[in-house]
Design a protein around this motif. Structure first.
Motif, short mmCIF file in Angstrom:
data_model
loop_
_atom_site.label_atom_id
_atom_site.label_comp_id
_atom_site.label_asym_id
_atom_site.label_seq_id
_atom_site.Cartn_x
_atom_site.Cartn_y
_atom_site.Cartn_z
N ALA A 173 0.85 -1.24 0.04
CA ALA A 173 -0.04 -0.15 0.05
C ALA A 173 0.78 1.21 0.03
O ALA A 173 1.89 1.15 0.81
CB ALA A 173 -0.86 -0.10 1.27
N VAL A 174 0.55 2.26 -0.72
CA VAL A 174 1.32 3.22 -0.89
C VAL A 174 0.42 4.71 -0.70
O VAL A 174 -0.61 4.33 -1.04
CB VAL A 174 2.09 3.57 -2.25
N LEU A 175 0.89 5.79 -0.57
CA LEU A 175 0.16 6.94 -0.75
C LEU A 175 0.49 7.81 -2.07
O LEU A 175 1.78 8.24 -2.13
CB LEU A 175 0.72 8.00 0.46
N VAL A 176 -0.33 8.40 -2.69
CA VAL A 176 -0.04 9.26 -3.97
C VAL A 176 -1.13 10.37 -4.04
O VAL A 176 -2.14 10.48 -3.44
CB VAL A 176 -0.29 8.19 -5.27
N GLN A 177 -0.70 11.30 -4.76
CA GLN A 177 -1.49 12.54 -5.04
C GLN A 177 -2.34 12.19 -6.12
O GLN A 177 -1.85 12.10 -7.19
CB GLN A 177 -0.62 13.66 -5.16
N TYR A 178 -3.63 12.04 -5.79
CA TYR A 178 -4.65 11.73 -6.99
C TYR A 178 -6.17 12.27 -6.44
O TYR A 178 -6.25 12.18 -5.16
CB TYR A 178 -4.75 10.21 -7.39
N GLY A 209 -1.97 18.02 -4.31
CA GLY A 209 -2.53 18.35 -2.76
C GLY A 209 -3.81 17.53 -2.16
O GLY A 209 -3.98 17.52 -1.14
N SER A 210 -4.14 16.39 -3.19
CA SER A 210 -5.11 15.69 -2.58
C SER A 210 -4.56 14.04 -2.70
O SER A 210 -3.99 13.85 -3.78
CB SER A 210 -6.22 15.52 -3.66
N TRP A 211 -4.55 13.50 -1.57
CA TRP A 211 -4.01 12.40 -1.29
C TRP A 211 -4.95 11.26 -1.15
O TRP A 211 -5.98 11.20 -0.68
CB TRP A 211 -3.09 12.18 0.01
N THR A 212 -4.36 9.85 -1.68
CA THR A 212 -5.24 8.90 -1.46
C THR A 212 -4.45 7.47 -1.46
O THR A 212 -3.08 7.77 -1.68
CB THR A 212 -6.33 8.62 -2.94
N ILE A 213 -5.08 6.38 -1.01
CA ILE A 213 -4.29 5.18 -0.89
C ILE A 213 -4.27 4.38 -2.09
O ILE A 213 -5.46 4.37 -2.73
CB ILE A 213 -4.61 4.39 0.16
N ALA A 214 -3.15 4.04 -2.61
CA ALA A 214 -3.16 3.01 -3.87
C ALA A 214 -2.26 1.71 -3.67
O ALA A 214 -1.62 1.72 -2.70
CB ALA A 214 -2.37 3.64 -5.15
N MET A 246 2.84 5.96 -12.24
CA MET A 246 3.28 7.17 -11.59
C MET A 246 4.96 7.03 -11.48
O MET A 246 5.38 5.77 -11.43
CB MET A 246 2.52 7.41 -10.46
N PRO A 247 5.63 8.15 -11.44
CA PRO A 247 7.20 7.94 -11.03
C PRO A 247 7.23 7.63 -9.68
O PRO A 247 6.43 7.93 -8.96
CB PRO A 247 7.48 9.60 -11.32
N ARG A 248 8.36 6.88 -9.59
CA ARG A 248 8.67 6.05 -8.25
C ARG A 248 8.77 7.18 -7.06
O ARG A 248 8.54 7.11 -5.81
CB ARG A 248 9.61 5.36 -8.18
N ALA A 249 9.50 8.29 -7.51
CA ALA A 249 9.78 9.10 -6.65
C ALA A 249 8.27 10.07 -6.19
O ALA A 249 8.57 10.69 -5.03
CB ALA A 249 10.67 10.32 -7.39
N SER A 250 7.45 9.82 -6.93
CA SER A 250 6.14 10.35 -6.36
C SER A 250 5.26 9.60 -5.54
O SER A 250 4.10 9.92 -5.07
CB SER A 250 5.20 10.93 -7.62
N VAL A 251 5.83 8.56 -5.25
CA VAL A 251 5.05 7.63 -4.27
C VAL A 251 5.67 7.53 -2.88
O VAL A 251 6.62 7.23 -2.74
CB VAL A 251 5.13 6.11 -4.95
N ARG A 252 4.81 7.57 -2.20
CA ARG A 252 5.21 7.45 -0.68
C ARG A 252 4.91 6.06 -0.03
O ARG A 252 3.62 5.58 0.05
CB ARG A 252 4.50 8.35 0.40
N SER A 253 5.76 5.07 0.43
CA SER A 253 5.51 3.82 0.92
C SER A 253 4.71 3.81 2.29
O SER A 253 4.92 4.86 3.18
CB SER A 253 6.72 3.01 1.09
N ARG A 307 10.87 4.79 2.60
CA ARG A 307 10.61 5.38 1.38
C ARG A 307 11.34 5.14 0.14
O ARG A 307 12.47 4.70 0.19
CB ARG A 307 10.93 6.85 1.60
N PRO A 308 10.64 4.87 -0.99
CA PRO A 308 10.91 4.77 -2.26
C PRO A 308 12.34 5.37 -2.39
O PRO A 308 12.54 6.78 -2.05
CB PRO A 308 9.88 4.66 -3.59
#
Length: 221
Positions: free
Chosen positions: A124-129, A133-138, A175-182, A211-212
């Motif tokens: 599970a990761v956290l991304v802006q979507y 500025g809007s975050w969701t779980i992916a 998405m770029p790996r750098a944009s994903v928060r573990s 973090r990635p």
């Protein structure tokens, strides 16, 4: 009055939904069993129709038969002889026009989701979507491949963003790996969090995952 009604609803609603889901599964299995019995009526002698109708009326028998049928099929296809028959069956289905497109797509998805060697949701990761500025779980499903990977610069991840409260539908993102928060939470905990619309928060992990590589904690996206 409203407080007491809500309190009672919170007690009965999980049980009602559980019973509804189990009833739906039982009805589905009974439907498959009835379909098999309907075919049997055309193959067996005329005198066997009475016995078939009695079997159709027995509650729960359809679920038992379907489970036994799945178990027997699994035992058959896990040996060398059964695997040969499965390969012939797949080749046959892959030659039928129109059917092959649907069959191959469903087969690839089911192999990914249910195979013991598969890894459908890796973490599970956290991304802006859907916007900055809007975050969701992916959920990470893998990495882009083929032509898609060649068109992208840098390392990217394939993500599945489920909808709430029904996680069986969602959106596929690259998405770029750098944009994903573990996240430290497990996939099961993240699914509960999504289904409950954020009400059932998972416990804070004492040892969060790193973090990635290349991720910026202050900037993502």
């Amino acid at each position: 009055m409203k407080k007491y009604i809500v309190a009672g609803l919170l007690v009965w609603l999980p049980l009602a939904i559980t019973v509804w889901v189990l009833s739906w599964l039982l009805g589905l299995m009974d439907g498959v069993f009835s379909w098999v019995l309907g075919i049997s009526q055309h193959l067996l002698p005329a005198g066997a129709e009475t016995s078939i109708e009695r079997l159709r009326e027995m509650p729960g028998l359809g679920m038992l038969v379907v489970v036994l049928m799945l178990l027997a099929t699994g035992v058959f296809v896990t040996n060398m002889f059964g695997q040969w028959w499965v390969r012939q069956y797949h080749q046959l289905m892959s030659r039928i026009p129109i059917v092959k497109s649907i069959y191959n797509s469903v087969r690839q998805v089911s192999d990914t989701l249910f195979s013991s060697s598969g890894n459908a949701f890796r973490e599970a990761v956290l991304v802006q979507y859907p916007h900055q500025g809007s975050w969701t779980i992916a959920f990470v499903t893998g990495k882009p491949g083929g032509e898609v990977a060649r068109q992208l610069d840098g390392e990217h991840l394939s993500l599945y963003v489920p909808t709430t409260p029904n996680p069986t539908s969602g959106f596929f993102l690259i998405m770029p790996r750098a944009s994903v928060r573990s996240l430290g939470m497990s996939v099961d905990e993240a699914l509960k969090y999504i289904i409950s619309m954020g009400v059932v928060a998972p416990p804070d992990s004492a040892a969060p995952r790193p973090r990635p590589e290349g991720a910026d904690p202050d900037r993502a996206g």
